[in-house]
Design a protein around this motif. Structure first.
Motif, PDB file in Angstrom:
ATOM      1  N   MET A 163       0.765  -1.189  -0.094  1.00 19.65           N
ATOM      2  CA  MET A 163      -0.045   0.163   0.100  1.00 19.65           C
ATOM      3  C   MET A 163       1.000   1.315  -0.084  1.00 19.65           C
ATOM      4  SD  MET A 163      -3.144   1.116   2.069  1.00 19.65           S
ATOM      5  CE  MET A 163      -3.567   2.927   1.636  1.00 19.65           C
ATOM      6  N   LYS A 164       0.534   2.115  -0.902  1.00 16.47           N
ATOM      7  CA  LYS A 164       1.228   3.444  -1.004  1.00 16.47           C
ATOM      8  C   LYS A 164       0.281   4.620  -0.672  1.00 16.47           C
ATOM      9  CE  LYS A 164       4.983   2.079  -4.034  1.00 16.47           C
ATOM     10  NZ  LYS A 164       5.698   2.200  -5.215  1.00 16.47           N
TER      11      LYS A 164
ATOM     12  N   ILE B  21      -1.937  12.890   5.326  1.00 17.10           N
ATOM     13  CA  ILE B  21      -3.241  12.702   4.815  1.00 17.10           C
ATOM     14  C   ILE B  21      -3.772  11.421   5.375  1.00 17.10           C
ATOM     15  CG2 ILE B  21      -3.070  14.049   2.704  1.00 17.10           C
ATOM     16  CD1 ILE B  21      -3.278  11.409   1.131  1.00 17.10           C
ATOM     17  N   GLU B  22      -5.330  11.215   5.419  1.00 19.17           N
ATOM     18  CA  GLU B  22      -5.953  10.091   5.982  1.00 19.17           C
ATOM     19  C   GLU B  22      -6.525   9.691   4.764  1.00 19.17           C
ATOM     20  OE1 GLU B  22      -8.153  10.583   9.263  1.00 19.17           O
ATOM     21  OE2 GLU B  22      -9.657   9.215   8.819  1.00 19.17           O
ATOM     22  N   MET B  23      -6.413   8.057   4.479  1.00 24.51           N
ATOM     23  CA  MET B  23      -7.132   7.434   3.548  1.00 24.51           C
ATOM     24  C   MET B  23      -8.014   6.328   4.179  1.00 24.51           C
ATOM     25  SD  MET B  23      -3.601   6.897   0.964  1.00 24.51           S
ATOM     26  CE  MET B  23      -2.696   6.804   2.502  1.00 24.51           C
TER      27      MET B  23
ATOM     28  N   TRP C 148       2.280   9.175   6.903  1.00 24.21           N
ATOM     29  CA  TRP C 148       3.159  10.056   7.863  1.00 24.21           C
ATOM     30  C   TRP C 148       3.883  11.126   7.150  1.00 24.21           C
ATOM     31  CZ3 TRP C 148       2.195   9.820  12.876  1.00 24.21           C
ATOM     32  CH2 TRP C 148       1.138   8.421  13.348  1.00 24.21           C
ATOM     33  N   ASN C 149       4.193  10.781   6.071  1.00 21.59           N
ATOM     34  CA  ASN C 149       4.930  11.655   5.128  1.00 21.59           C
ATOM     35  C   ASN C 149       4.243  13.035   4.850  1.00 21.59           C
ATOM     36  OD1 ASN C 149       7.316  12.069   3.659  1.00 21.59           O
ATOM     37  ND2 ASN C 149       6.285  12.098   1.829  1.00 21.59           N
TER      38      ASN C 149
ATOM     39  N   SER D 243       4.502   7.643  -0.653  1.00 25.54           N
ATOM     40  CA  SER D 243       5.322   7.066   0.328  1.00 25.54           C
ATOM     41  C   SER D 243       4.821   5.837   0.739  1.00 25.54           C
ATOM     42  CB  SER D 243       5.294   8.160   1.477  1.00 25.54           C
ATOM     43  OG  SER D 243       5.794   7.599   2.467  1.00 25.54           O
ATOM     44  N   ILE D 244       5.622   4.937   1.318  1.00 23.44           N
ATOM     45  CA  ILE D 244       5.156   3.712   2.024  1.00 23.44           C
ATOM     46  C   ILE D 244       5.023   3.772   3.279  1.00 23.44           C
ATOM     47  CG2 ILE D 244       5.801   2.023   0.136  1.00 23.44           C
ATOM     48  CD1 ILE D 244       8.152   1.466   1.624  1.00 23.44           C
TER      49      ILE D 244
END
Ligand SMILES: [Zn+2]
Length: 73
Positions: free
Chosen positions: A1-2, A26-28, A22-23, A8-9
């Motif tokens: 998952m990216k 954002i929340e998915m 964390w980069n 970012s991973i």
């Protein structure tokens, strides 16, 4: 998952179907087969970024060349 935004991973799982990057902070959130994307603000509130990622406007090439900023400004 990216991360859908920065690829970012460095993704943390924050709920059964919720992930946090964390980069770029954002929340998915997955709802069925739909993915919702939120920007998490410093005060903890969230604002939807869905219209940034899931816009379905067809690309219309124009005669004059337009610079496209792909980094989301
Ligand atoms: Zn990210």
């Amino acid at each position: 998952m990216k991360c859908i935004n920065c690829h970012s991973i460095d993704i943390g799982k924050i709920g059964p179907r919720q992930y946090f990057c964390w980069n770029c902070c954002i929340e998915m959130s997955f709802a069925g087969d739909k993915l919702d994307v939120y920007q998490v603000e410093a005060d903890g509130s969230v604002s939807s970024l869905n219209d940034l990622f899931f816009e379905e406007e067809p690309l219309q090439p124009q005669e004059t060349e337009i610079e496209i900023y792909s980094d989301g400004r």
